[in-house]
Motif scaffolding. Structure first.
Motif, PDB file in Angstrom:
ATOM      1  N   GLN A 324       0.825  -1.208   0.000  1.00 58.63           N
ATOM      2  CA  GLN A 324       0.000   0.000   0.000  1.00 58.63           C
ATOM      3  C   GLN A 324       0.864   1.265   0.000  1.00 58.63           C
ATOM      4  OE1 GLN A 324      -2.345  -0.762   3.465  1.00 58.63           O
ATOM      5  NE2 GLN A 324      -3.640  -2.295   2.432  1.00 58.63           N
ATOM      6  N   GLN A 327       2.258   1.610  -3.489  1.00 57.72           N
ATOM      7  CA  GLN A 327       1.194   2.055  -4.395  1.00 57.72           C
ATOM      8  C   GLN A 327       0.958   3.558  -4.244  1.00 57.72           C
ATOM      9  OE1 GLN A 327      -2.781   0.654  -3.397  1.00 57.72           O
ATOM     10  NE2 GLN A 327      -3.210   0.259  -5.576  1.00 57.72           N
ATOM     11  N   ARG A 328       0.967   4.045  -3.002  1.00 55.73           N
ATOM     12  CA  ARG A 328       0.740   5.469  -2.763  1.00 55.73           C
ATOM     13  C   ARG A 328       1.896   6.303  -3.317  1.00 55.73           C
ATOM     14  NH1 ARG A 328       0.970   5.355   2.386  1.00 55.73           N
ATOM     15  NH2 ARG A 328      -1.077   4.364   2.535  1.00 55.73           N
TER      16      ARG A 328
END
Length: 833
Positions: A324, A327-328
């Motif tokens: 995550q 991805q950010r």
């Protein structure tokens, strides 16, 4: 750039043994098992980590390899001139020149570029600046011609100096003069080649060449299906890295060869992660993956392997967080979605398509094989007493039956109370319960700069044989690595002198079987599920026993009374008793009474209780100086109270604060104030140890505090306020009427004052010693009116005591009469007597 001696021989021997092992068709693990040595020894030997390996271990390796006399002679020939002849293997006589197991000449020069530039050689000196940059550039292209124009471009760019060719010649001459004492055995190590230069090095002389050789060996082993050897070779290769390549040569940081070398490291790390993952050894490559993930936070290939390794090591939640976060970052910095490789890794985690690691099978990729470590200092040979306390520590550290949690024991106590001695004594007693090792770490909590948790974890990981290159930089990642290394083991960790609970939490192992024993001056109440063991001073008998152990039973037997007086003068504090006894042991002609006179003399006890690096004053000072302002001032002012115990409101009066709970907690938490329980009025009571009070008096005398008299005045007024209020609750005493017509002080808050004196008789009984001391101190300081009023308010209480005693005598006389052999007959005067 540092130049060392041991690298010369280490690199040659490493190459020598590596080739011999491969020629014998053995993996490192197979050689270690056959030679009855650790896998880590074989790895360190082949990587040149030893300056002078132990001869009996190298002999075992030689026997396991089946070396004949000629090959042993080759080993002896590879030793540097002047080295210890005992290091030669049996059958070798040594000579000035030698060959390796396949007949190659062995050189003694070693250059390292996988990190800051380092050179090893006899007679070598430090290199810096442009000559060091030139050496680094040549080492990036070993055994290759580096044209002069390439050197000029790399060192000066588009604006070289006019005499640049002469400068290059000067630098080359500088390199030859500095490094010339270690020429290649077949000729010069730095050759001029046309209009360029060539650095002549063998695999064992350049970490870059050894790195590439190990990577190629790993690829061949993996292609042949030997995953264990592939992982071992890749771990060795990555273990050679000490940081970014040529990190201390700024001018070369953007050089294509340096950039390409960093990419080689990335490729090797990915290969290692893939190989380890295919065998289910997910956690082996984790430290290397973390290093590269921090270096390049947008590298999807690295992060994909990191996600898989985390999930395979049983850390699915961390794996998902890593994805995550990646991805950010991709979205915020590049405006793009994760690629196919990273998405596939994420999908495997979501579908639980990665087998979770079930045990510790496989090569010890980030560390040497487990070898029990026992790092505890020796327990005091004269440890005495503390039988009950020691039993409690042992019972809490080694509880009966299986427990899911990790036993955590925290010994606290005032400075010099013997916390460390007790911990060491108990730890040595339970050594058999922790066969995998006992670790010792100093936390320096009482110093001005307690150690950072990250530094402590790094020290523990090195003690647990984790390679330096595998120790993460991040503190939380070190904690994870530490818990992983201890998993499934039975290890006792002893952490001495903790400052706070926060400093201790990262050291708690993650699985049952291990235990953590902590000492601290603080009570560490923030440690969940910890066995908190406050340590009091010694009993008089134990203190005399300690004195006897040190000075001898004969001297104590001759002066038993003086022995008792001596330990009393030391306040039964183990450190103080030890110092006094040590000084007596060094002065066999001194009687014990002489030491008592010195300690209780006008010079003060703290001045006498010092010897060598042992000092009661210094031990107390480290705790005092770390106090915040209000607790520090309260500690000083408490010296005015004398040896009696006191209630919380006393500190409030001294500081002129209605609520001093935080101050009390600070002093008690740091073991500078001893809680005694509740008195007859239900109020908690406290006491300052005699030696702490003497130290507080020293600080009070040297501190120009204009508020000292005001604080003492408020305390006197508080005694007067409470005594008057309590006296009002007792029947009046007609003989000594209480003074009237004067306003009563109001220092203690009204509600508190009413609560304290609700049972007036109990309050007077509890505070009688303090009231007597206050009257005496008031007389000494010229406060005669106060002394008179405070004494008068006690008259009703004293009258009640007198009446109670008279009634008791009357009842006793009545009982005596009724118990006479002849009922109703008055006993004779002699009987009454």
């Amino acid at each position: 750039m540092m130049i060392g001696y041991n690298e010369i021989w280490g690199g040659s021997v490493g190459l020598w043994f590596g080739d011999a092992r491969r020629a014998a068709g053995l993996t490192q693990r197979q050689l270690a098992e056959r030679a009855a040595v650790s896998l880590g020894f074989v790895r360190d030997l082949e990587q040149g980590r030893f300056g002078h390996p132990r001869p009996e271990l190298t002999e075992r390796v030689a026997n396991a390899l089946g070396l004949d006399n000629q090959q042993r002679q080759a080993f002896a020939d590879s030793r540097p001139a002047g080295s210890d002849p005992e290091l030669a293997l049996p059958g070798g006589t040594g000579s000035a020149a030698g060959t390796d197991p396949v007949g190659r000449r062995v050189a003694r020069r070693r250059v390292d570029v996988l990190g800051p530039l380092a050179v090893g050689g006899e007679g070598a000196a430090d290199l810096a600046g442009a000559p060091a940059a030139l050496l680094g550039l040549l080492a990036l292209h070993p055994n290759e011609n580096v044209p002069r124009h390439s050197i000029i471009d790399a060192l000066w760019g588009e604006k070289p100096p006019r005499s640049v060719i002469g400068i290059v010649h000067t630098y080359v001459s500088r390199l030859r003069s500095v490094l010339g004492s270690a020429r290649d055995l077949d000729g010069e190590f730095l050759l001029r080649d046309g209009i360029g230069y060539r650095l002549i090095l063998a695999d064992g002389q350049l970490d870059l060449m050894l790195f590439r050789s190990l990577v190629q060996s790993a690829r061949a082993a993996r292609a042949a299906g030997n995953i264990e050897q592939a992982c071992g070779d890749l771990e060795q290769a990555l273990g050679l890295w000490r940081g970014e390549p040529l990190a201390d040569i700024a001018v070369l940081q953007d050089h294509p060869a340096v950039i390409a070398l960093a990419e080689e490291r990335t490729a090797a790390t990915i290969e290692y992660a893939d190989a380890a993952s295919s065998a289910g050894w997910h956690d082996r490559a984790l430290p290397h993956l973390r290093v590269l993930a921090r270096r390049d936070p947008l590298d999807e290939a690295i992060h994909a392997r990191l996600v898989i390794a985390l999930a395979g090591a049983g850390r699915q939640a961390e794996a998902l967080r890593t994805y995550q976060q990646m991805q950010r970052r991709l979205d915020e910095e590049l405006g793009m979605l994760p690629g196919a490789v990273l998405r596939a890794a994420h999908a495997k985690v979501l579908h639980q398509d990665i087998p979770v690691q079930a045990g510790s099978a496989g090569p010890e990729g980030t560390a040497q094989p487990w070898v029990p470590v026992f790092h505890l200092p020796a327990a005091p040979a004269d440890f005495t007493g503390r039988t009950a306390e020691c039993e409690r520590v042992i019972t809490a550290t080694c509880p009966a039956g299986d427990q899911p949690g990790v036993p955590l024991v925290a010994i606290s106590g005032l400075p010099g109370s013997g916390k460390t001695s007790l911990a060491l004594y108990a730890a040595h007693k339970v050594r058999a319960q922790f066969p995998d090792g006992q670790l010792w770490v100093q936390l320096s909590g009482a110093s001005a700069c307690p150690r950072e948790a990250g530094d402590v974890l790094g020290e523990l990981l090195r003690a647990l044989s984790v390679y330096e290159s595998a120790i993460p930089d991040d503190y939380s990642e070190r904690a994870v690595c530490y818990r992983s290394r201890l998993a499934g083991r039975r290890v006792l960790i002893v952490a001495d002198d903790a400052a706070t609970a926060a400093q201790v939490r990262p050291l708690i192992p993650g699985t049952a079987g291990c235990a953590l024993l902590v000492t601290s001056r603080a009570r560490l109440e923030g440690l969940d599920a910890a066995h908190l063991m406050p340590l009091e001073v010694m009993t008089p008998d134990d203190a005399v026993s300690l004195l006897t152990r040190i000075v001898g039973s004969h001297r104590v037997g001759v002066e038993p009374r003086a022995a008792g007086e001596l330990v009393q003068a030391c306040g039964m504090l183990p450190l103080a008793v030890r110092i006094a006894a040590t000084k007596l042991a060094a002065r066999p002609s001194w009687p014990l009474a002489a030491m008592v006179r010195r300690i209780t003399g006008h010079n003060g006890r703290l001045r006498e209780l010092e010897t060598g690096d042992l000092s009661v004053r210094a031990s107390i000072a480290s705790s005092y100086t770390s106090l915040p302002d209000h607790p520090r001032r309260a500690f000083r002012l408490l010296a005015r109270l004398g040896p009696a115990d006191f209630a919380e409101w006393v500190i409030g009066a001294l500081l002129d604060q209605p609520d001093v709970a935080d101050v009390i907690d600070e002093l008690v938490g740091r073991s500078l104030l001893t809680p005694l329980g509740a008195d007859s009025t239900g109020e908690p009571r406290y006491r300052l140890h005699d030696l702490l009070r003497e130290y507080a008096t020293e600080r009070l005398d040297e501190k120009s505090d204009s508020g000292q008299n005001d604080a003492l005045g408020r305390l006197f007024d508080s005694w007067l306020q409470l005594a008057a209020l309590a006296a009002d609750r007792l029947p009046p005493e007609p003989t000594f009427p209480r003074p009237g017509g004067q306003p009563r002080p109001s220092i203690v808050p009204g509600e508190t004052a009413q609560r304290l004196t609700a049972d007036a008789f109990a309050w007077f009984a509890t505070e009688r010693a303090n009231l007597r001391a206050a009257v005496k101190q008031a007389c000494h300081t010229g406060r005669l009116d106060f002394a008179h009023r405070l004494a008068s308010h006690q008259s009703a209480y004293l009258a009640c005591i007198h009446s109670a005693l008279r009634s008791r005598f009357t009842f006793q006389e009545h009982d005596l009469r009724t118990s006479s052999p002849v009922a109703g007959r008055r006993p004779s005067p002699s009987h009454r007597r």
